[in-house]
Enzyme design. Structure first.
Site, short mmCIF file in Angstrom:
data_model
loop_
_atom_site.label_atom_id
_atom_site.label_comp_id
_atom_site.label_asym_id
_atom_site.label_seq_id
_atom_site.Cartn_x
_atom_site.Cartn_y
_atom_site.Cartn_z
N ASN A 152 0.82 -1.23 0.00
CA ASN A 152 0.00 0.00 0.00
C ASN A 152 0.84 1.27 0.00
OD1 ASN A 152 0.75 -0.72 2.68
ND2 ASN A 152 -0.82 0.64 3.50
N THR A 232 -0.82 -12.90 8.20
CA THR A 232 0.57 -13.17 7.88
C THR A 232 1.46 -12.94 9.10
OG1 THR A 232 0.20 -12.53 5.58
CG2 THR A 232 2.47 -12.62 6.32
N GLU A 250 3.79 -4.92 12.45
CA GLU A 250 2.76 -3.88 12.34
C GLU A 250 1.69 -4.43 11.42
OE1 GLU A 250 0.38 -1.42 10.90
OE2 GLU A 250 2.08 -0.52 9.84
N CYS A 284 -3.14 1.45 6.49
CA CYS A 284 -3.46 0.70 7.71
C CYS A 284 -4.14 1.59 8.75
CB CYS A 284 -2.21 0.08 8.30
SG CYS A 284 -0.90 1.26 8.69
N GLU A 465 7.71 1.34 16.34
CA GLU A 465 8.73 1.92 15.46
C GLU A 465 8.78 3.42 15.71
OE1 GLU A 465 8.89 -0.45 11.39
OE2 GLU A 465 6.80 -0.19 11.99
#
Length: 484
Positions: A152, A232, A250, A284, A465
Site C-alpha cells: 500500500n 501473515t 505492524e 493501515c 517503530e
C-alpha cells in the site's frame, strides 16, 4: 502496449537475474506492466550470505560514516522524485499527486531523519564513585535484518525500516510485496549510483510463501520487521517462535473515529474524507468505523455522504483525481464482497458501489476501480464493523454517551489507531486515555512525528517503530563495567 519492465534481484551490490517471474499488473488498466522475480530459497540464501559478508565492515563504521552514506542516497532519491512518484503511482494505483507530496518525500525524510537522529541515541554512561566504577552501554547491531514491506505504501514503508536498521549497523535483506516491487528496484539503482557499500542492502523479490518464508526462517537472520496483514503476522510469529527471533509486527486495524456533537463539523468531515478514502482506503490507519453522537447523526450523515459522492475517481495521472484504483483485482473482489456482507447483515449502502455509476475512460474500464462507499444500519458485531476491509468503505453509526462509545470502539480484535473530534479538550484527553489503540488523534488524522512510537495493540501489532523504539529493536544493549 509497452514491453513490461523486467526486474532483477539486488544481491551483493549487483543486479542478479531470476529464472522465473511473476506478472505485475497496472491497477488502472489491468495490463501487465512489470515482470517480478519469483525468488525462493536459493536467492534468499545468496542475499543473506552477501549481507553476512558485508556485516563486519559496515557495523565497524562510525555512525556518522553510515549517516553520510544514507544522506547521499536521500539526495539522489530527492533529485529523482518525479520519476519515482510516477512509477509508484502506476505500480500501486495511487494518484501521482499523492505519491509526489506524500510517498516519495516521506522516503527522503525517513533516510534523513534516522541518519541525523540515531547517532545521538546510541550509548549512555554512568559513574558510580562509591563502587569506584564507570558503567557504559553499547547498542550493538545484531547482524542481518529481514525486512518485509507491504504493497500500500511500498517505498515509504520499506525506507521506514531500512533507514534505522542500517544506521544501527545491521545489514539488510528486504522483500517488498510482489505486487509493488518497481520502486524498490529503482531504489537499488540509486544505491548503486550512491556507491553504497556492496552487500549492505540486498533486495529479493518474490511471493510470501516462497521468498518471504525463506527469509523469516533463515537461521542467519536474527530479527524480522514486518508490515502487513494480521494473518501473515500470526504466521511469522508461529514460524519463528522456536528460533527466538526478535520480531516487530505492524498489522491490521479496524480504526474508529468518534464524532461528538460539539466538533467543528466542516473540519471533521474534511478530515474524515481523507482518513476514509485516501489511497482508496488502503492505509493501515484509514478510518473504517465512524461513531457519531446521536444529536448530530442525521446532519453529519447527509453532509458526509454528499462529500463522498463528489470524490473524483479515475486515472491516477489525472491531477483532479482523488481516488485511483485499488491495488489488485483479487483485492478489489475482496473489498466488494464486504458490501454484499453489509447488505446481508442488514446494512444500508448510502453511496458508492452499486448506488452510483462509475464512469471511466475506455482505457481504464478493466482497471480495479470502485466508488467510496458509506454504509449505515449495521450492528457492532457485523462483519463490516469487526473485520479489516482495507478499502474505501466506512460504516457510520450513532451513539449516545461518552462511556458507551468508548466501550463500543474498543469492541474489536484490533487496536491500531483512532480519532476523536470534539471542542472539549478535557473530553478529548479522557477518551484518548481509554481507547485501546496505539495512536489516538484528536481533531486531526495521520499527523506523524518520527520521534513518537508507532504501532498497535491486540491483533494490530507487536512492538513499536520510532527513533528510540527502532533503535532498541535493531540493536541489543551491552553494559560494560570498568573499575577505576
Amino acid at each position: 502496449m509497452d514491453e513490461p519492465i523486467v526486474i532483477n534481484n539486488f544481491i551483493g551490490g549487483v543486479m542478479v537475474p531470476c529464472q522465473d517471474h511473476i506478472d505485475s499488473h497496472d491497477p488502472s488498466t489491468g495490463l501487465v506492466w512489470a515482470k517480478i522475480p519469483d525468488s525462493g530459497q536459493a536467492e534468499v540464501d545468496a542475499a543473506v550470505n552477501a549481507a553476512q559478508a558485508a556485516f563486519e565492515g559496515w557495523s565497524c563504521k562510525s555512525a556518522q560514516t553510515r549517516a553520510n552514506h544514507l544522506l547521499k542516497v536521500a539526495d539522489i532519491l530527492e533529485s529523482r522524485l518525479e520519476e519515482f512518484a510516477v512509477a509508484e503511482s502506476r505500480d500501486q494505483g495511487k494518484p501521482v499527486w499523492l505519491a509526489r507530496i506524500i510517498d516519495i518525500p516521506r522516503c527522503v525524510l525517513n533516510l534523513r531523519h534516522f541518519a541525523h537522529a540515531i547517532p545521538h541515541h546510541l550509548n549512555t554512561s554512568n559513574v558510580n564513585p562509591e563502587m569506584g566504577v564507570v558503567n557504559y552501554t553499547l547498542r550493538e547491531p545484531q547482524g542481518v535484518a529481514g525486512l518485509i514491506s507491504p504493497w500500500n505504501l511500498p517505498l515509504y514503508l520499506l525506507t521506514f525500516k531500512l533507514a534505522p536498521a542500517l544506521m544501527c549497523g545491521n545489514t539488510v535483506v528486504a522483500k517488498p510485496s510482489e505486487m509493488t516491487s518497481v520502486t524498490a528496484y529503482m531504489f537499488c539503482k540509486v544505491l548503486q549510483d550512491a556507491d553504497f557499500p556492496a552487500g549492505v542492502v540486498n533486495i529479493v523479490f518474490g511471493r510470501g510463501p516462497s521468498a518471504g518464508q525463506a527469509l523469516i526462517t533463515h537461521p542467519q537472520v536474527p530479527l524480522v520487521s514486518f508490515t502487513g496483514s494480521t494473518l501473515t503476522g500470526k504466521f511469522i510469529a508461529q514460524a519463528t517462535a522456536p528460533m527466538f527471533k526478535k520480531l516487530s509486527l505492524e498489522m491490521g486495524g479496524k480504526n474508529a473515529a468518534v464524532v461528538f456533537d460539539d466538533c467543528d463539523m466542516e473540519s471533521c468531515i474534511a478530515t474524515l474524507k481523507r482518513s476514509s478514502f485516501i489511497n482508496s482506503g488502503q492505509v493501515c490507519l484509514c478510518t473504517s468505523r465512524i461513531f457519531v453522537q446521536k444529536s448530530l447523526f442525521k446532519d453529519f450523515l447527509e453532509k458526509f455522504t454528499a462529500v463522498a459522492r463528489e470524490v473524483k475517481i479515475g486515472p491516477p495521472s489525472d491531477k483532479d483525481v482523488f481516488m485511483g484504483p485499488l491495488n489488485s483485482k483479487p483485492h478489489l473482489e475482496k473489498v466488494l464482497r464486504y458490501i454484499s456482507y453489509a447488505v446481508e447483515d442488514g446494512g444500508q449502502v448510502l453511496c458508492g458501489h452499486g448506488v452510483e455509476i462509475l464512469d471511466l475512460p475506455p482505457q481504464n474500464k478493466e482497471g480495479y476501480f470502485m466508488r467510496p462507499t458509506i454504509i449505515t444500519g449495521l450492528s457492532d458485531k457485523s462483519r463490516c464493523m469487526q473485520e479489516e476491509i482495507f478499502g474505501p468503505i466506512t460504516c457510520v453509526t450513532p451513539f449516545d454517551t461518552e462511556e458507551e462509545v468508548i466501550t463500543r470502539v474498543n469492541d474489536t480484535p484490533y487496536g491500531l489507531c483512532a480519532s476523536v473530534f470534539t471542542s472539549n479538550l478535557a473530553r478529548g484527553h479522557r477518551v484518548a486515555h481509554k481507547l485501546k489503540a496505539g495512536t489516538v488523534w484528536t481533531n486531526c488524522w495521520l499527523v506523524r512525528d518520527l520521534d513518537m512510537p508507532f504501532g498497535g495493540v491486540k491483533k494490530s501489532g507487536l512492538g513499536r517503530e520510532s527513533t528510540q523504539d527502532s533503535l532498541e529493536f535493531y540493536t541489543e544493549a551491552k553494559t560494560v563495567c570498568i573499575k577505576i
